[in-house]
Structure formats: C-alpha cells, structure tokens
Write an enzyme that holds these catalytic residues in place. Sequence first.
Site, PDB file in Angstrom:
ATOM      1  CG  ASN A 110      -1.785   1.229   1.298  1.00  0.00           C
ATOM      2  OD1 ASN A 110      -2.395   1.591   0.281  1.00  0.00           O
ATOM      3  ND2 ASN A 110      -1.890   1.875   2.450  1.00  0.00           N
ATOM      4  CG  HIS A 153      -0.526   6.576   4.563  1.00  0.00           C
ATOM      5  ND1 HIS A 153      -1.894   6.461   4.672  1.00  0.00           N
ATOM      6  CD2 HIS A 153      -0.177   7.592   5.399  1.00  0.00           C
ATOM      7  CE1 HIS A 153      -2.345   7.345   5.534  1.00  0.00           C
ATOM      8  NE2 HIS A 153      -1.321   8.051   5.996  1.00  0.00           N
TER       9      HIS A 153
HETATM   10  C1  GAR Z   1      -2.802   8.854  -3.041  1.00  0.00           C
HETATM   11  O1  GAR Z   1      -2.256  10.054  -2.549  1.00  0.00           O
HETATM   12  C2  GAR Z   1      -2.613   7.752  -2.000  1.00  0.00           C
HETATM   13  O2  GAR Z   1      -1.420   7.850  -1.273  1.00  0.00           O
HETATM   14  C3  GAR Z   1      -3.804   8.005  -1.121  1.00  0.00           C
HETATM   15  O3  GAR Z   1      -4.859   8.281  -1.998  1.00  0.00           O
HETATM   16  C4  GAR Z   1      -4.328   8.952  -3.158  1.00  0.00           C
HETATM   17  C5  GAR Z   1      -4.860   8.259  -4.397  1.00  0.00           C
HETATM   18  O4  GAR Z   1      -4.549   8.981  -5.538  1.00  0.00           O
HETATM   19  N1  GAR Z   1      -4.062   6.855  -0.297  1.00  0.00           N
HETATM   20  C6  GAR Z   1      -4.454   6.968   0.967  1.00  0.00           C
HETATM   21  O5  GAR Z   1      -4.670   8.037   1.516  1.00  0.00           O
HETATM   22  C7  GAR Z   1      -4.623   5.634   1.716  1.00  0.00           C
HETATM   23  N2  GAR Z   1      -4.738   5.840   3.113  1.00  0.00           N
HETATM   24  P1  GAR Z   1      -4.732   8.322  -6.993  1.00  0.00           P
HETATM   25  O6  GAR Z   1      -6.135   7.685  -7.052  1.00  0.00           O
HETATM   26  O7  GAR Z   1      -4.629   9.501  -7.931  1.00  0.00           O
HETATM   27  O8  GAR Z   1      -3.643   7.325  -7.177  1.00  0.00           O
END
Ligand code: GAR
Length: 191
Positions: free
Chosen positions: A102, A104
């Site tokens: 994952n 974060h």
């Molecule tokens: C990313 O910044 C990822 O790190 C975050 O969601 C975004 C997805 O962007 N994930 C979290 O916050 C998980 N806890 P994307 O759909 O453009 O890849």
Amino acid sequence: MIRLAILASGGGSNADAILRYFAGHPQIRIVLIACNRKMAGVYQIAENHGVESIHLSRERFQSGDGYLPVFREKQVRGLILAGFLWKLPPTLIQAYTHRILNIHPALLPKFGGQGMYGIHVHQAVLAAHETESGITIHRVDEHYDNGDVVFQTACPVDPHDTPESLGKRILQLEHQHYPPTIENYFSQLPN
Ligand code: GAR
C-alpha cells in the site's frame, strides 16, 4: 512473469504511473485493475492501457470470497493498493501474505489509521504544523496503515502550503517512487 493486480478507489493517478512503468516490462505485468467505486477515473486508465478492470461489490469483497477466485483465475501473485480505501478481508491478507503493498501519503506511523486518506491526511499534517511530510510504502496486514515499512521518503512542508499544494507535491513523489519500489519488492520475492 510476476502477475500483479492493482486495487484503486478513485482518480487512479498512481495506477496510471504504475501501468506506464511496467508497460513492456520483462518480469512484471499488471493484469487486472479492481475498483470499489462505480464511477472512477481508473476504469478509463485501465482501458487506455488495455488492461482488464472489474468493479468490486462491497458484499462480495468484505464478507464473501473477497474475489480471491477471480485473482487466482488470473494467476495474480501480488496486490498493489493505489488509493484503495476499503480494508482488506482476512481471506486476501492470508492468501497474499507479504504480497500486498500500500502507499500512504504521509510519514507513517504519523497521520495514519482509519479516516486518514487523501486530503484529510494533508489537512492533519498542516494543522500539526509539521515541517516535513512524505510518503510511505508498506506491507499490508489486517490493520489500517500498520504493516512493515518497505520505503519512505520525505519532502518539506512549505509555510504557505494548502492541503492541495502539499497533496500535489506528495502525489509527484508517489508517482516517482511507487513503481520502482514495486519492482524491487516483487522481483526479490520467490515467485
Ligand atoms: C494517493 O495520494 C494515495 O497515497 C492516497 O490516496 C491517493 C490516491 O490517488 N491513499 C491513501 O490516503 C490511503 N490511506 P490516486 O487515485 O490519484 O492514485
């Protein structure tokens, strides 16, 4: 060939960066994109790259077979969470022990846990007057944002940052580092 699936919930910019990086890769192939939202940008991204996508229903994912037969049928050897907001069911955690990563958008263990995703993370970082933030790539276990850290890197928080400007800087770091980290991690695991 190591066959991987991406699980996403939203815009899919990380999925796009990963698909670009592994296009024509000699060892690693992304064979499936799975998404829990019906209207998400990631389906179009999958189509642009000619990769199959599926929609995950909550019931089957969380209290049914976790789509494990689908992943098995496609000979998926590992799962990549890229902005995926549901907790993984024990069925998948057990079937893919040490084979789920994952990303974060902060420096765990700070600013992690349930409800800490996307813009909420950057809001919390700014509210705490942190001078740096960053990204964490970690193994997934049964708790939110808890598994072993595989990669971290930091960036400065500017005093004038908004959650959006910080989020943009973090997303660039994610796109730069997630694909090669996936490559290093999975090419070192026994297939
Ligand atoms: C990313 O910044 C990822 O790190 C975050 O969601 C975004 C997805 O962007 N994930 C979290 O916050 C998980 N806890 P994307 O759909 O453009 O890849």
